[in-house]
Design a protein around this motif. Structure first.
Motif, PDB file in Angstrom:
ATOM      1  N   ILE A   6      87.380 -80.949   7.275  1.00  0.00           N
ATOM      2  CA  ILE A   6      87.255 -79.509   7.492  1.00  0.00           C
ATOM      3  C   ILE A   6      86.597 -79.271   8.851  1.00  0.00           C
ATOM      4  CG2 ILE A   6      86.308 -77.343   6.624  1.00  0.00           C
ATOM      5  CD1 ILE A   6      86.253 -78.599   3.842  1.00  0.00           C
ATOM      6  N   ALA A   7      87.339 -78.619   9.743  1.00  0.00           N
ATOM      7  CA  ALA A   7      86.820 -78.280  11.070  1.00  0.00           C
ATOM      8  C   ALA A   7      87.105 -76.807  11.340  1.00  0.00           C
ATOM      9  CB  ALA A   7      87.452 -79.177  12.136  1.00  0.00           C
ATOM     10  N   GLY A   8      86.930 -76.389  12.576  1.00  0.00           N
ATOM     11  CA  GLY A   8      87.119 -74.987  12.931  1.00  0.00           C
ATOM     12  C   GLY A   8      88.479 -74.714  13.543  1.00  0.00           C
ATOM     13  N   ASP A   9      88.749 -73.446  13.783  1.00  0.00           N
ATOM     14  CA  ASP A   9      89.990 -73.037  14.432  1.00  0.00           C
ATOM     15  C   ASP A   9      89.813 -72.881  15.939  1.00  0.00           C
ATOM     16  OD1 ASP A   9      91.347 -72.840  11.958  1.00  0.00           O
ATOM     17  OD2 ASP A   9      90.488 -70.863  11.621  1.00  0.00           O
ATOM     18  N   ARG A  10      88.570 -72.747  16.387  1.00  0.00           N
ATOM     19  CA  ARG A  10      88.282 -72.543  17.804  1.00  0.00           C
ATOM     20  C   ARG A  10      87.116 -73.425  18.224  1.00  0.00           C
ATOM     21  NH1 ARG A  10      89.250 -67.796  15.429  1.00  0.00           N
ATOM     22  NH2 ARG A  10      87.052 -67.516  14.944  1.00  0.00           N
ATOM     23  N   GLY A  11      86.966 -73.543  19.540  1.00  0.00           N
ATOM     24  CA  GLY A  11      85.859 -74.307  20.098  1.00  0.00           C
ATOM     25  C   GLY A  11      84.667 -73.406  20.376  1.00  0.00           C
ATOM     26  N   LEU A  12      83.943 -73.723  21.461  1.00  0.00           N
ATOM     27  CA  LEU A  12      82.746 -72.972  21.859  1.00  0.00           C
ATOM     28  C   LEU A  12      81.723 -72.922  20.732  1.00  0.00           C
ATOM     29  CD1 LEU A  12      84.426 -69.982  23.766  1.00  0.00           C
ATOM     30  CD2 LEU A  12      83.488 -72.098  24.720  1.00  0.00           C
ATOM     31  N   ALA A  13      81.581 -74.047  20.021  1.00  0.00           N
ATOM     32  CA  ALA A  13      80.614 -74.124  18.923  1.00  0.00           C
ATOM     33  C   ALA A  13      79.763 -75.380  19.042  1.00  0.00           C
ATOM     34  CB  ALA A  13      81.338 -74.093  17.584  1.00  0.00           C
ATOM     35  N   CYS A  23      85.149 -84.632   4.371  1.00  0.00           N
ATOM     36  CA  CYS A  23      84.207 -84.644   5.483  1.00  0.00           C
ATOM     37  C   CYS A  23      84.055 -83.213   5.986  1.00  0.00           C
ATOM     38  CB  CYS A  23      84.697 -85.556   6.603  1.00  0.00           C
ATOM     39  SG  CYS A  23      83.441 -85.844   7.873  1.00  0.00           S
ATOM     40  N   TYR A  24      82.840 -82.721   5.956  1.00  0.00           N
ATOM     41  CA  TYR A  24      82.578 -81.332   6.336  1.00  0.00           C
ATOM     42  C   TYR A  24      81.193 -81.263   6.965  1.00  0.00           C
ATOM     43  CZ  TYR A  24      79.611 -81.203   2.156  1.00  0.00           C
ATOM     44  OH  TYR A  24      78.637 -81.463   1.222  1.00  0.00           O
ATOM     45  N   THR A  25      80.770 -80.065   7.329  1.00  0.00           N
ATOM     46  CA  THR A  25      79.443 -79.875   7.912  1.00  0.00           C
ATOM     47  C   THR A  25      78.569 -79.115   6.937  1.00  0.00           C
ATOM     48  OG1 THR A  25      80.440 -79.774  10.115  1.00  0.00           O
ATOM     49  CG2 THR A  25      78.166 -79.038   9.914  1.00  0.00           C
ATOM     50  N   ASN A  26      77.488 -79.751   6.528  1.00  0.00           N
ATOM     51  CA  ASN A  26      76.583 -79.156   5.548  1.00  0.00           C
ATOM     52  C   ASN A  26      75.639 -78.179   6.240  1.00  0.00           C
ATOM     53  OD1 ASN A  26      75.434 -78.860   2.953  1.00  0.00           O
ATOM     54  ND2 ASN A  26      73.808 -80.288   3.468  1.00  0.00           N
ATOM     55  N   PHE A  27      75.584 -76.955   5.716  1.00  0.00           N
ATOM     56  CA  PHE A  27      74.732 -75.919   6.294  1.00  0.00           C
ATOM     57  C   PHE A  27      73.315 -76.083   5.741  1.00  0.00           C
ATOM     58  CE2 PHE A  27      72.875 -71.628   6.189  1.00  0.00           C
ATOM     59  CZ  PHE A  27      72.965 -71.300   7.538  1.00  0.00           C
ATOM     60  N   GLY A  70      83.374 -75.201  -1.922  1.00  0.00           N
ATOM     61  CA  GLY A  70      81.978 -75.231  -1.499  1.00  0.00           C
ATOM     62  C   GLY A  70      81.826 -75.847  -0.118  1.00  0.00           C
ATOM     63  N   ALA A  71      82.572 -76.945   0.139  1.00  0.00           N
ATOM     64  CA  ALA A  71      82.526 -77.586   1.452  1.00  0.00           C
ATOM     65  C   ALA A  71      83.078 -76.665   2.532  1.00  0.00           C
ATOM     66  CB  ALA A  71      83.317 -78.895   1.419  1.00  0.00           C
ATOM     67  N   LEU A  72      84.125 -75.912   2.188  1.00  0.00           N
ATOM     68  CA  LEU A  72      84.700 -74.957   3.140  1.00  0.00           C
ATOM     69  C   LEU A  72      83.695 -73.860   3.487  1.00  0.00           C
ATOM     70  CD1 LEU A  72      87.342 -74.122   4.648  1.00  0.00           C
ATOM     71  CD2 LEU A  72      87.886 -72.729   2.648  1.00  0.00           C
ATOM     72  N   CYS A  73      82.996 -73.347   2.472  1.00  0.00           N
ATOM     73  CA  CYS A  73      81.971 -72.316   2.714  1.00  0.00           C
ATOM     74  C   CYS A  73      80.841 -72.864   3.576  1.00  0.00           C
ATOM     75  CB  CYS A  73      81.423 -71.800   1.385  1.00  0.00           C
ATOM     76  SG  CYS A  73      82.599 -70.845   0.414  1.00  0.00           S
ATOM     77  N   GLU A  74      80.409 -74.087   3.280  1.00  0.00           N
ATOM     78  CA  GLU A  74      79.342 -74.708   4.070  1.00  0.00           C
ATOM     79  C   GLU A  74      79.788 -74.874   5.524  1.00  0.00           C
ATOM     80  OE1 GLU A  74      76.288 -75.885   3.095  1.00  0.00           O
ATOM     81  OE2 GLU A  74      76.406 -75.621   0.914  1.00  0.00           O
ATOM     82  N   SER A  75      81.045 -75.302   5.715  1.00  0.00           N
ATOM     83  CA  SER A  75      81.550 -75.540   7.068  1.00  0.00           C
ATOM     84  C   SER A  75      81.682 -74.244   7.848  1.00  0.00           C
ATOM     85  CB  SER A  75      82.912 -76.255   6.999  1.00  0.00           C
ATOM     86  OG  SER A  75      82.776 -77.552   6.468  1.00  0.00           O
ATOM     87  N   ARG A  76      82.156 -73.200   7.192  1.00  0.00           N
ATOM     88  CA  ARG A  76      82.308 -71.917   7.888  1.00  0.00           C
ATOM     89  C   ARG A  76      80.957 -71.372   8.336  1.00  0.00           C
ATOM     90  NH1 ARG A  76      86.696 -68.964   3.871  1.00  0.00           N
ATOM     91  NH2 ARG A  76      88.599 -69.801   4.837  1.00  0.00           N
ATOM     92  N   GLU A  83      79.780 -73.501  11.246  1.00  0.00           N
ATOM     93  CA  GLU A  83      80.494 -73.207  12.490  1.00  0.00           C
ATOM     94  C   GLU A  83      79.913 -71.973  13.178  1.00  0.00           C
ATOM     95  OE1 GLU A  83      85.008 -72.175  14.129  1.00  0.00           O
ATOM     96  OE2 GLU A  83      84.604 -72.267  11.964  1.00  0.00           O
ATOM     97  N   GLN A  84      79.680 -70.922  12.407  1.00  0.00           N
ATOM     98  CA  GLN A  84      79.150 -69.697  13.006  1.00  0.00           C
ATOM     99  C   GLN A  84      77.723 -69.902  13.509  1.00  0.00           C
ATOM    100  OE1 GLN A  84      81.146 -67.328  13.691  1.00  0.00           O
ATOM    101  NE2 GLN A  84      82.815 -68.230  12.491  1.00  0.00           N
ATOM    102  N   ALA A  85      76.932 -70.682  12.777  1.00  0.00           N
ATOM    103  CA  ALA A  85      75.563 -70.967  13.237  1.00  0.00           C
ATOM    104  C   ALA A  85      75.591 -71.785  14.522  1.00  0.00           C
ATOM    105  CB  ALA A  85      74.794 -71.715  12.143  1.00  0.00           C
TER     106      ALA A  85
END
Length: 282
Positions: free
Chosen positions: A83-90, A168-172, A226-232, A235-237
């Motif tokens: 799970i990754a993002g749709d855009r960069g600059l993060a 594989c995701y990013t845990n908030f 849950g992993a998708l919510c954590e990743s989103r 990403e914004q943070a």
């Protein structure tokens, strides 16, 4: 930057001011989206925890329990849901996840199920096999998509296409901390030792194995959502922090250029006065 005219410096200052306005706006948008995704993380965690406890209770309460979802196979073919993002600059949000997956794939043969445009682009560029690219827009992936994805993965797992399934995701962790995490979803593993609650017995209808087989796809769907919510939220943070740093850097550059502009203008004025005085004395 010796010899640069005041006109060129003013052009650079205007350019940096435009950049600052853009990064500041992106920071504010990311902060607004972050609040929404933080609420989703908080709402999804209890559901995931209840599912996890139910799955673990069924496993731990049945000593002779058997299921394909519990069988550790000798093969090593793994499906990685990335799970990754749709855009960069993060900042390092996307690259940290990719680095962890590539490190894991050094020891395990695997296929990728990418979620997000950046994941599709990256694994296409490194020529890794992908299961599908139907989830290329992470922002549009819904909870229904997560459950459909989970059912498809369970079907393929039971058919023997994969020996392991990982996400594989990013845990908030917090607004300032986001940690990439790789978690094995299948096969499930019972707790070490006898940790069943004493004096309790749960009856399942028609039986625990049937309930277990039915609930595992739901369990995976809940974890993926849950992993998708954590990743989103992560990403914004990460984007908010990156844009805040970019805004501060732009402000520093504007300050340095303004100082240089004032010095250049002062030097030009001094030179003009010197020339006027020299001309009057001639």
């Amino acid at each position: 930057m010796a010899g640069v005219s005041t006109k060129e410096i003013k052009t650079r200052i205007r350019s940096m001011e435009s950049t600052k306005q853009i990064t500041k706006a992106m920071e504010m948008v990311a902060a607004s989206k972050l609040r929404k995704h933080q609420n989703r993380v908080q709402a999804s965690r209890p559901y995931f925890e209840i599912l996890s406890d139910t799955i673990q209770a069924i496993i731990d309460a049945n000593a002779d329990f058997t299921s394909p979802y519990l069988t550790h196979r000798t093969g090593d073919r793994t499906c990685y849901v990335v799970i990754a993002g749709d855009r960069g600059l993060a900042g390092g949000y996307n690259s940290n996840v990719f680095r962890q997956v590539m490190e894991e794939m050094k020891n395990h043969d695997g296929v990728i199920l990418p979620v997000g445009r950046k994941a599709v682009d990256y694994f296409t560029s490194v020529k890794k096999p992908m299961l599908t690219s139907n989830y290329a827009v992470a922002e549009s992936v819904s909870i229904g998509d997560c459950f459909s994805m989970a059912k498809n993965l369970c079907k393929r797992y039971l058919a023997g296409e994969f020996d392991r399934i990982c996400v594989c995701y990013t845990n908030f962790v917090s607004v300032l901390s986001q940690v990439p995490e790789l978690r094995e979803l299948l096969p499930l593993t019972p707790k070490a030792g006898d940790q069943r609650p004493k004096g309790t017995e749960i009856l399942y209808e028609p039986d625990s194995e049937a309930v277990f087989a039915a609930i595992v796809p739901e369990y995976l769907g809940g974890i993926l959502y849950g992993a998708l919510c954590e990743s989103r939220a992560s990403e914004q943070a990460a984007r908010r922090s990156a844009m805040d740093s970019a805004t501060q850097n732009a402000e520093e550059m504007i300050g340095q250029l303004s100082l240089q502009f004032n010095r250049a203008r002062q030097a030009a004025i001094t030179q003009e006065i010197t020339e006027i005085v020299a001309g009057s004395n001639a």
